[in-house]
Design a protein around this motif. Structure first.
Motif, PDB file in Angstrom:
ATOM      1  N   ALA A 185     -10.122 -20.920  11.311  1.00 36.86           N
ATOM      2  CA  ALA A 185     -10.961 -20.936  10.110  1.00 36.86           C
ATOM      3  C   ALA A 185     -12.432 -21.114  10.477  1.00 36.86           C
ATOM      4  N   ILE A 186     -12.719 -21.977  11.439  1.00 37.87           N
ATOM      5  CA  ILE A 186     -14.110 -22.212  11.858  1.00 37.87           C
ATOM      6  C   ILE A 186     -14.688 -20.952  12.492  1.00 37.87           C
ATOM      7  N   CYS A 187     -13.909 -20.294  13.351  1.00 42.20           N
ATOM      8  CA  CYS A 187     -14.406 -19.078  14.005  1.00 42.20           C
ATOM      9  C   CYS A 187     -14.719 -17.986  12.985  1.00 42.20           C
ATOM     10  N   LEU A 188     -13.820 -17.756  12.050  1.00 46.21           N
ATOM     11  CA  LEU A 188     -14.057 -16.737  11.036  1.00 46.21           C
ATOM     12  C   LEU A 188     -15.238 -17.110  10.144  1.00 46.21           C
ATOM     13  N   SER A 189     -15.350 -18.390   9.814  1.00 49.21           N
ATOM     14  CA  SER A 189     -16.439 -18.816   8.929  1.00 49.21           C
ATOM     15  C   SER A 189     -17.792 -18.668   9.603  1.00 49.21           C
ATOM     16  N   VAL A 190     -17.879 -19.045  10.865  1.00 50.17           N
ATOM     17  CA  VAL A 190     -19.157 -18.953  11.575  1.00 50.17           C
ATOM     18  C   VAL A 190     -19.633 -17.508  11.623  1.00 50.17           C
ATOM     19  N   VAL A 191     -18.700 -16.568  11.815  1.00 54.50           N
ATOM     20  CA  VAL A 191     -19.073 -15.156  11.912  1.00 54.50           C
ATOM     21  C   VAL A 191     -19.438 -14.582  10.543  1.00 54.50           C
ATOM     22  N   LEU A 192     -18.639 -14.898   9.507  1.00 57.48           N
ATOM     23  CA  LEU A 192     -18.802 -14.239   8.221  1.00 57.48           C
ATOM     24  C   LEU A 192     -19.810 -14.923   7.311  1.00 57.48           C
ATOM     25  N   ILE A 193     -19.946 -16.246   7.418  1.00 57.42           N
ATOM     26  CA  ILE A 193     -20.836 -16.956   6.504  1.00 57.42           C
ATOM     27  C   ILE A 193     -22.289 -16.532   6.711  1.00 57.42           C
ATOM     28  N   THR A 194     -22.658 -16.214   7.942  1.00 58.73           N
ATOM     29  CA  THR A 194     -24.049 -15.865   8.228  1.00 58.73           C
ATOM     30  C   THR A 194     -24.373 -14.401   7.937  1.00 58.73           C
ATOM     31  N   SER A 195     -23.377 -13.516   8.040  1.00 58.47           N
ATOM     32  CA  SER A 195     -23.652 -12.079   7.902  1.00 58.47           C
ATOM     33  C   SER A 195     -22.952 -11.430   6.723  1.00 58.47           C
ATOM     34  N   GLY A 196     -22.005 -12.105   6.106  1.00 60.36           N
ATOM     35  CA  GLY A 196     -21.252 -11.491   5.020  1.00 60.36           C
ATOM     36  C   GLY A 196     -20.174 -10.569   5.558  1.00 60.36           C
ATOM     37  N   LEU A 197     -19.605  -9.779   4.672  1.00 67.71           N
ATOM     38  CA  LEU A 197     -18.503  -8.900   5.050  1.00 67.71           C
ATOM     39  C   LEU A 197     -18.684  -7.555   4.362  1.00 67.71           C
ATOM     40  N   ASP A 198     -18.598  -6.487   5.156  1.00 70.72           N
ATOM     41  CA  ASP A 198     -18.683  -5.116   4.641  1.00 70.72           C
ATOM     42  C   ASP A 198     -17.386  -4.384   4.951  1.00 70.72           C
ATOM     43  N   LEU A 199     -16.670  -3.999   3.896  1.00 71.77           N
ATOM     44  CA  LEU A 199     -15.446  -3.216   4.042  1.00 71.77           C
ATOM     45  C   LEU A 199     -15.594  -1.941   3.221  1.00 71.77           C
ATOM     46  N   GLY A 200     -16.217  -0.927   3.819  1.00 71.44           N
ATOM     47  CA  GLY A 200     -16.454   0.315   3.099  1.00 71.44           C
ATOM     48  C   GLY A 200     -17.382   0.081   1.922  1.00 71.44           C
ATOM     49  N   PRO A 201     -16.935   0.413   0.715  1.00 65.87           N
ATOM     50  CA  PRO A 201     -17.792   0.213  -0.457  1.00 65.87           C
ATOM     51  C   PRO A 201     -17.866  -1.237  -0.913  1.00 65.87           C
ATOM     52  N   VAL A 202     -17.019  -2.081  -0.356  1.00 64.22           N
ATOM     53  CA  VAL A 202     -16.987  -3.487  -0.768  1.00 64.22           C
ATOM     54  C   VAL A 202     -17.930  -4.296   0.112  1.00 64.22           C
ATOM     55  N   HIS A 203     -18.868  -4.990  -0.516  1.00 62.77           N
ATOM     56  CA  HIS A 203     -19.801  -5.850   0.211  1.00 62.77           C
ATOM     57  C   HIS A 203     -19.741  -7.256  -0.368  1.00 62.77           C
ATOM     58  N   ILE A 204     -19.498  -8.237   0.494  1.00 59.65           N
ATOM     59  CA  ILE A 204     -19.462  -9.640   0.097  1.00 59.65           C
ATOM     60  C   ILE A 204     -20.622 -10.345   0.783  1.00 59.65           C
ATOM     61  N   GLY A 205     -21.515 -10.902  -0.005  1.00 57.40           N
ATOM     62  CA  GLY A 205     -22.711 -11.544   0.534  1.00 57.40           C
ATOM     63  C   GLY A 205     -22.397 -12.800   1.316  1.00 57.40           C
ATOM     64  N   PRO A 206     -23.347 -13.258   2.154  1.00 56.94           N
ATOM     65  CA  PRO A 206     -23.118 -14.434   3.006  1.00 56.94           C
ATOM     66  C   PRO A 206     -22.788 -15.700   2.219  1.00 56.94           C
ATOM     67  N   GLY A 207     -23.373 -15.891   1.035  1.00 56.61           N
ATOM     68  CA  GLY A 207     -23.149 -17.120   0.284  1.00 56.61           C
ATOM     69  C   GLY A 207     -22.063 -17.027  -0.765  1.00 56.61           C
ATOM     70  N   SER A 208     -21.316 -15.920  -0.782  1.00 57.79           N
ATOM     71  CA  SER A 208     -20.304 -15.732  -1.815  1.00 57.79           C
ATOM     72  C   SER A 208     -19.119 -16.677  -1.611  1.00 57.79           C
ATOM     73  N   LEU A 209     -18.567 -17.155  -2.726  1.00 52.53           N
ATOM     74  CA  LEU A 209     -17.376 -18.007  -2.653  1.00 52.53           C
ATOM     75  C   LEU A 209     -16.146 -17.209  -2.226  1.00 52.53           C
ATOM     76  N   TRP A 210     -16.206 -15.884  -2.302  1.00 49.54           N
ATOM     77  CA  TRP A 210     -15.060 -15.076  -1.889  1.00 49.54           C
ATOM     78  C   TRP A 210     -14.818 -15.159  -0.387  1.00 49.54           C
ATOM     79  N   LEU A 211     -15.841 -15.506   0.390  1.00 55.89           N
ATOM     80  CA  LEU A 211     -15.644 -15.625   1.836  1.00 55.89           C
ATOM     81  C   LEU A 211     -14.723 -16.793   2.181  1.00 55.89           C
ATOM     82  N   PRO A 212     -15.013 -18.036   1.745  1.00 55.73           N
ATOM     83  CA  PRO A 212     -14.039 -19.099   2.038  1.00 55.73           C
ATOM     84  C   PRO A 212     -12.684 -18.865   1.389  1.00 55.73           C
TER      85      PRO A 212
END
Length: 352
Positions: A185-212
């Motif tokens: 969980a820590i490894c995934l959070s460190v990577v995604l919390i700072t840069s967000g997540l891009d999956l094709g047309p889906v973009h989740i911002g760095p501060g979104s609650l959808w990341l945790p």
């Protein structure tokens, strides 16, 4: 014969109603389980406590704007308040005598007036506690629902089809299971919390609650899918399931009509337990500043905010910690009650 007819006529005469045996049949399994759950005093007390906590957190905007008249997310280091008729700063000079640092005011125990005091930025602790509870509950419940839904699909597919499908899915479970939960969980959070997540047309911002929510749901999928897979494998050998397959029912129909209803009680039992576990995981990540990101708050971030005030204003840390303990404990007790209601033999096995 005539006597028998007279008795029958007397029992079904104009002044009486015929009795339908089906009308007095036994209650269904779900209604029986609900009745057993309602009779479980510990489970009902936990449910009431959970409802009160959820309602209090949902009323956070109303409390902040109409009762306390504060903005729980705005820094107020130069603010003042009135206590016992005297105007006092929210952040008082340190009592060490060195003139260094400030100490927030402590609890006033007045619900309309900084009930639990303020933190080191002059923000109302009780208002932040309610707002933080909204996010902690949202993340815990949402991640538990997503986790159980994904795990149910994968567990049913692996257990029902077996062979190559089971082999591939089981190896994926093993890969995720090989990592310690919090380390992954820590490894995934460190990577995604700072840069967000891009999956094709889906973009989740760095501060979104959808990341945790997504991270926590993903890491616990094998822990739910494994027992469901084993249960489906056991069901696969049952005669009623073999009969459905023998008469030509499609795999989709068998899984939907025969397999899923039999594992649904297990999923329902796991849901409150996973919610409690996910809330604890979210609090740990937020305490490490890699969970919920500012300006949002959660019980974990509030504990982190009060870490430096532990010896001077412990209420900042103790209040969210106590909220986590009460909520997680109530969810576990409720989960045990649901298990006993859906599977009475489990209670007997525990007593044995």
């Amino acid at each position: 014969m005539s006597a028998a007819l007279e008795v029958a006529g007397a029992t079904t005469g104009p002044g009486t109603q015929a009795v339908d045996p089906a009308a007095h049949g036994s209650a269904g399994p779900w209604r029986t389980a609900l009745g057993q759950l309602v009779r479980n005093k510990a489970a009902m007390a936990s449910l009431i406590l959970l409802v009160l906590i959820v309602l209090a957190c949902l009323c956070a905007p109303l409390y902040a704007s109409k009762i306390a008249h504060v903005d729980p997310f705005a820094s107020n280091v130069s603010g003042t308040t009135i206590i016992d008729g005297k105007t006092q700063p929210l952040l008082e000079p340190s009592s060490t005598g060195l003139g260094l640092g400030v100490t927030p005011i402590g609890p006033t125990w007045d619900p309309t007036h900084y009930f639990l005091g303020v933190d080191n930025q002059g923000r109302d602790v009780f208002a932040r506690l309610l707002y933080g509870g909204r996010n902690s509950l949202l993340i815990g419940i949402s991640s538990a629902v997503i986790c159980c839904a994904i795990a149910t699909v994968l567990g049913v597919l692996a257990g029902y089809f077996g062979g190559a499908v089971d082999g591939v899915l089981s190896r994926l479970f093993d890969v995720v299971w090989a990592f310690p939960v919090y380390l992954l969980a820590i490894c995934l959070s460190v990577v995604l919390i700072t840069s967000g997540l891009d999956l094709g047309p889906v973009h989740i911002g760095p501060g979104s609650l959808w990341l945790p929510i997504g991270i926590i749901a993903l890491i616990y999928v094998p822990y739910v899918a494994r027992p469901l897979r084993g249960q489906v494998m056991a069901l696969r050998q049952k005669e009623f399931l073999q009969a459905s397959i023998g008469i030509g029912a499609s795999d989709w129909r068998v899984m939907r009509r025969e397999v899923l209803p039999n594992i649904l009680p297990t999923v329902i039992v796991l849901l409150p337990l996973m919610t409690a576990l996910n809330m604890l995981t979210e609090s740990a990540l937020s305490f490490l500043s890699i969970g919920v990101q500012p300006p949002n708050a959660s019980w974990g971030t509030i504990i982190n905010d009060g870490l430096g005030l532990l010896y001077t204003r412990p209420a900042v840390t103790i209040a969210p910690g106590l909220a986590i303990v009460l909520t997680a404990g109530a969810l576990n007790v409720l989960g045990d009650g649901v298990r006993d209601a859906l599977d009475p033999k489990a209670k007997l096995r525990g007593a044995a």
